[in-house]
Design a protein around this motif. Structure first.
Motif, PDB file in Angstrom:
ATOM      1  N   MET A 188       0.843  -1.173   0.000  1.00  0.00           N
ATOM      2  CA  MET A 188       0.000   0.000   0.000  1.00  0.00           C
ATOM      3  C   MET A 188       0.891   1.240   0.000  1.00  0.00           C
ATOM      4  SD  MET A 188      -2.806   1.150   2.847  1.00  0.00           S
ATOM      5  CE  MET A 188      -3.873  -0.192   2.471  1.00  0.00           C
ATOM      6  N   ASN A 189       0.557   2.197  -0.855  1.00  0.00           N
ATOM      7  CA  ASN A 189       1.311   3.443  -0.933  1.00  0.00           C
ATOM      8  C   ASN A 189       0.834   4.390   0.153  1.00  0.00           C
ATOM      9  OD1 ASN A 189       2.752   2.566  -3.118  1.00  0.00           O
ATOM     10  ND2 ASN A 189       1.335   3.436  -4.601  1.00  0.00           N
ATOM     11  N   ILE A 190       1.770   4.818   0.977  1.00  0.00           N
ATOM     12  CA  ILE A 190       1.461   5.725   2.076  1.00  0.00           C
ATOM     13  C   ILE A 190       2.383   6.926   1.971  1.00  0.00           C
ATOM     14  CG2 ILE A 190       1.441   5.971   4.572  1.00  0.00           C
ATOM     15  CD1 ILE A 190       0.869   3.040   4.794  1.00  0.00           C
ATOM     16  N   SER A 191       1.808   8.122   2.051  1.00  0.00           N
ATOM     17  CA  SER A 191       2.606   9.339   1.938  1.00  0.00           C
ATOM     18  C   SER A 191       3.488   9.533   3.174  1.00  0.00           C
ATOM     19  CB  SER A 191       1.696  10.555   1.757  1.00  0.00           C
ATOM     20  OG  SER A 191       1.047  10.853   2.975  1.00  0.00           O
ATOM     21  N   LYS A 192       4.394  10.482   3.068  1.00  0.00           N
ATOM     22  CA  LYS A 192       5.318  10.770   4.168  1.00  0.00           C
ATOM     23  C   LYS A 192       4.566  11.215   5.418  1.00  0.00           C
ATOM     24  CE  LYS A 192       7.832  14.542   3.991  1.00  0.00           C
ATOM     25  NZ  LYS A 192       8.891  15.516   3.669  1.00  0.00           N
ATOM     26  N   TYR A 193       3.542  12.033   5.255  1.00  0.00           N
ATOM     27  CA  TYR A 193       2.779  12.530   6.400  1.00  0.00           C
ATOM     28  C   TYR A 193       1.938  11.433   7.029  1.00  0.00           C
ATOM     29  CZ  TYR A 193       4.315  17.012   4.645  1.00  0.00           C
ATOM     30  OH  TYR A 193       5.091  18.056   4.223  1.00  0.00           O
ATOM     31  N   GLU A 194       1.352  10.586   6.196  1.00  0.00           N
ATOM     32  CA  GLU A 194       0.603   9.440   6.725  1.00  0.00           C
ATOM     33  C   GLU A 194       1.538   8.524   7.496  1.00  0.00           C
ATOM     34  OE1 GLU A 194      -2.771   9.011   3.238  1.00  0.00           O
ATOM     35  OE2 GLU A 194      -0.919   7.876   3.096  1.00  0.00           O
ATOM     36  N   MET A 200      -7.381  17.402   9.192  1.00  0.00           N
ATOM     37  CA  MET A 200      -8.637  16.694   8.960  1.00  0.00           C
ATOM     38  C   MET A 200      -8.596  15.864   7.673  1.00  0.00           C
ATOM     39  SD  MET A 200     -11.504  15.986  10.273  1.00  0.00           S
ATOM     40  CE  MET A 200     -11.997  17.198  11.450  1.00  0.00           C
ATOM     41  N   ILE A 201      -7.953  16.366   6.637  1.00  0.00           N
ATOM     42  CA  ILE A 201      -7.875  15.631   5.367  1.00  0.00           C
ATOM     43  C   ILE A 201      -7.069  14.354   5.543  1.00  0.00           C
ATOM     44  CG2 ILE A 201      -7.004  15.735   2.998  1.00  0.00           C
ATOM     45  CD1 ILE A 201      -7.585  18.788   3.142  1.00  0.00           C
ATOM     46  N   LEU A 202      -5.932  14.454   6.228  1.00  0.00           N
ATOM     47  CA  LEU A 202      -5.096  13.290   6.490  1.00  0.00           C
ATOM     48  C   LEU A 202      -5.828  12.286   7.376  1.00  0.00           C
ATOM     49  CD1 LEU A 202      -2.278  12.008   6.159  1.00  0.00           C
ATOM     50  CD2 LEU A 202      -1.637  13.181   8.246  1.00  0.00           C
ATOM     51  N   PHE A 203      -6.539  12.785   8.378  1.00  0.00           N
ATOM     52  CA  PHE A 203      -7.318  11.929   9.268  1.00  0.00           C
ATOM     53  C   PHE A 203      -8.376  11.153   8.482  1.00  0.00           C
ATOM     54  CE2 PHE A 203     -11.288  11.593  11.718  1.00  0.00           C
ATOM     55  CZ  PHE A 203     -10.876  10.733  12.709  1.00  0.00           C
ATOM     56  N   GLN A 204      -9.104  11.830   7.607  1.00  0.00           N
ATOM     57  CA  GLN A 204     -10.136  11.170   6.799  1.00  0.00           C
ATOM     58  C   GLN A 204      -9.531  10.106   5.886  1.00  0.00           C
ATOM     59  OE1 GLN A 204     -13.291  11.361   7.154  1.00  0.00           O
ATOM     60  NE2 GLN A 204     -13.449  13.157   8.465  1.00  0.00           N
ATOM     61  N   ARG A 205      -8.363  10.402   5.324  1.00  0.00           N
ATOM     62  CA  ARG A 205      -7.705   9.438   4.445  1.00  0.00           C
ATOM     63  C   ARG A 205      -7.293   8.183   5.216  1.00  0.00           C
ATOM     64  NH1 ARG A 205      -2.708  11.792   1.626  1.00  0.00           N
ATOM     65  NH2 ARG A 205      -3.890  13.626   2.174  1.00  0.00           N
ATOM     66  N   LEU A 206      -6.742   8.365   6.418  1.00  0.00           N
ATOM     67  CA  LEU A 206      -6.349   7.216   7.238  1.00  0.00           C
ATOM     68  C   LEU A 206      -7.567   6.410   7.663  1.00  0.00           C
ATOM     69  CD1 LEU A 206      -3.640   8.858   9.525  1.00  0.00           C
ATOM     70  CD2 LEU A 206      -3.256   7.223   7.678  1.00  0.00           C
ATOM     71  N   ARG A 207      -8.643   7.092   7.988  1.00  0.00           N
ATOM     72  CA  ARG A 207      -9.866   6.415   8.407  1.00  0.00           C
ATOM     73  C   ARG A 207     -10.519   5.665   7.244  1.00  0.00           C
ATOM     74  NH1 ARG A 207     -14.528   9.823  11.218  1.00  0.00           N
ATOM     75  NH2 ARG A 207     -15.971   8.865   9.819  1.00  0.00           N
ATOM     76  N   ARG A 208     -10.523   6.274   6.073  1.00  0.00           N
ATOM     77  CA  ARG A 208     -11.105   5.641   4.890  1.00  0.00           C
ATOM     78  C   ARG A 208     -10.355   4.364   4.520  1.00  0.00           C
ATOM     79  NH1 ARG A 208      -9.889   9.088   0.909  1.00  0.00           N
ATOM     80  NH2 ARG A 208     -10.961  10.722   2.050  1.00  0.00           N
ATOM     81  N   GLY A 253     -16.322   5.135  21.011  1.00  0.00           N
ATOM     82  CA  GLY A 253     -16.138   6.563  21.251  1.00  0.00           C
ATOM     83  C   GLY A 253     -14.785   6.919  21.851  1.00  0.00           C
ATOM     84  N   ALA A 254     -13.900   5.949  21.969  1.00  0.00           N
ATOM     85  CA  ALA A 254     -12.555   6.194  22.498  1.00  0.00           C
ATOM     86  C   ALA A 254     -11.717   6.925  21.445  1.00  0.00           C
ATOM     87  CB  ALA A 254     -11.898   4.864  22.864  1.00  0.00           C
ATOM     88  N   PRO A 255     -10.576   7.481  21.827  1.00  0.00           N
ATOM     89  CA  PRO A 255      -9.700   8.131  20.836  1.00  0.00           C
ATOM     90  C   PRO A 255      -9.264   7.137  19.753  1.00  0.00           C
ATOM     91  CG  PRO A 255      -8.983   8.686  23.037  1.00  0.00           C
ATOM     92  CD  PRO A 255     -10.044   7.645  23.184  1.00  0.00           C
ATOM     93  N   TYR A 256      -8.995   7.661  18.568  1.00  0.00           N
ATOM     94  CA  TYR A 256      -8.548   6.815  17.466  1.00  0.00           C
ATOM     95  C   TYR A 256      -7.138   6.326  17.733  1.00  0.00           C
ATOM     96  CZ  TYR A 256     -12.514   7.820  14.491  1.00  0.00           C
ATOM     97  OH  TYR A 256     -13.775   7.882  13.969  1.00  0.00           O
ATOM     98  N   ARG A 257      -6.914   5.062  17.447  1.00  0.00           N
ATOM     99  CA  ARG A 257      -5.600   4.437  17.583  1.00  0.00           C
ATOM    100  C   ARG A 257      -5.289   3.691  16.293  1.00  0.00           C
ATOM    101  NH1 ARG A 257      -3.545   5.091  22.589  1.00  0.00           N
ATOM    102  NH2 ARG A 257      -5.038   5.508  24.220  1.00  0.00           N
ATOM    103  N   ILE A 258      -4.072   3.236  16.151  1.00  0.00           N
ATOM    104  CA  ILE A 258      -3.675   2.512  14.954  1.00  0.00           C
ATOM    105  C   ILE A 258      -4.347   1.137  14.949  1.00  0.00           C
ATOM    106  CG2 ILE A 258      -1.586   1.562  15.985  1.00  0.00           C
ATOM    107  CD1 ILE A 258      -0.234   2.091  13.210  1.00  0.00           C
ATOM    108  N   SER A 259      -4.800   0.715  13.785  1.00  0.00           N
ATOM    109  CA  SER A 259      -5.444  -0.591  13.655  1.00  0.00           C
ATOM    110  C   SER A 259      -4.389  -1.639  13.289  1.00  0.00           C
ATOM    111  CB  SER A 259      -6.520  -0.543  12.584  1.00  0.00           C
ATOM    112  OG  SER A 259      -5.942  -0.346  11.314  1.00  0.00           O
ATOM    113  N   ARG A 260      -4.818  -2.865  13.245  1.00  0.00           N
ATOM    114  CA  ARG A 260      -3.903  -3.946  12.855  1.00  0.00           C
ATOM    115  C   ARG A 260      -3.414  -3.725  11.421  1.00  0.00           C
ATOM    116  NH1 ARG A 260      -2.973  -9.197  14.656  1.00  0.00           N
ATOM    117  NH2 ARG A 260      -2.184 -10.558  13.027  1.00  0.00           N
ATOM    118  N   ARG A 261      -4.323  -3.329  10.564  1.00  0.00           N
ATOM    119  CA  ARG A 261      -3.957  -3.048   9.171  1.00  0.00           C
ATOM    120  C   ARG A 261      -2.950  -1.898   9.094  1.00  0.00           C
ATOM    121  NH1 ARG A 261      -8.434  -2.180   4.445  1.00  0.00           N
ATOM    122  NH2 ARG A 261      -6.978  -2.196   2.722  1.00  0.00           N
TER     123      ARG A 261
END
Length: 84
Positions: free
Chosen positions: A1-7, A47-55, A64-72
């Motif tokens: 998967m291609n992930i940008s530097k900021y992601e 917000m744009i980066l957050f939406q991209r990571l979530r998508r 409703g807990a804070p977002y954390r990194i998923s297994r993926r």
């Protein structure tokens, strides 16, 4: 998967124990703040980066807990000695 530097930078901070605190209005996320494990705010996360990571399902929130990194997300992030 291609992930940008900021992601990559945000995922690396989350993999080390960080979190993304969010505020919701009528079920929509309206504000976010990305915290490192030391409690510092990571300014690269917007917000744009957050939406991209979530998508891409690289981050997740449960009950409703804070977002954390998923297994993926853990599988997608490259190992780095630091965030540089």
């Amino acid at each position: 998967m291609n992930i940008s530097k900021y992601e990559q930078r945000v995922l690396h901070a989350l993999a080390q124990g960080g979190r993304i605190a969010h505020e919701q209005t009528r079920g929509k996320v309206t504000e976010i703040l990305c915290f490192t494990r030391d409690g510092m705010i990571l300014s690269d996360c917007d917000m744009i980066l957050f939406q991209r990571l979530r998508r891409r399902r690289l981050i997740e929130s449960r009950g409703g807990a804070p977002y954390r990194i998923s297994r993926r997300g853990r599988e997608a992030v490259r190992a780095q000695p630091d965030n540089r």
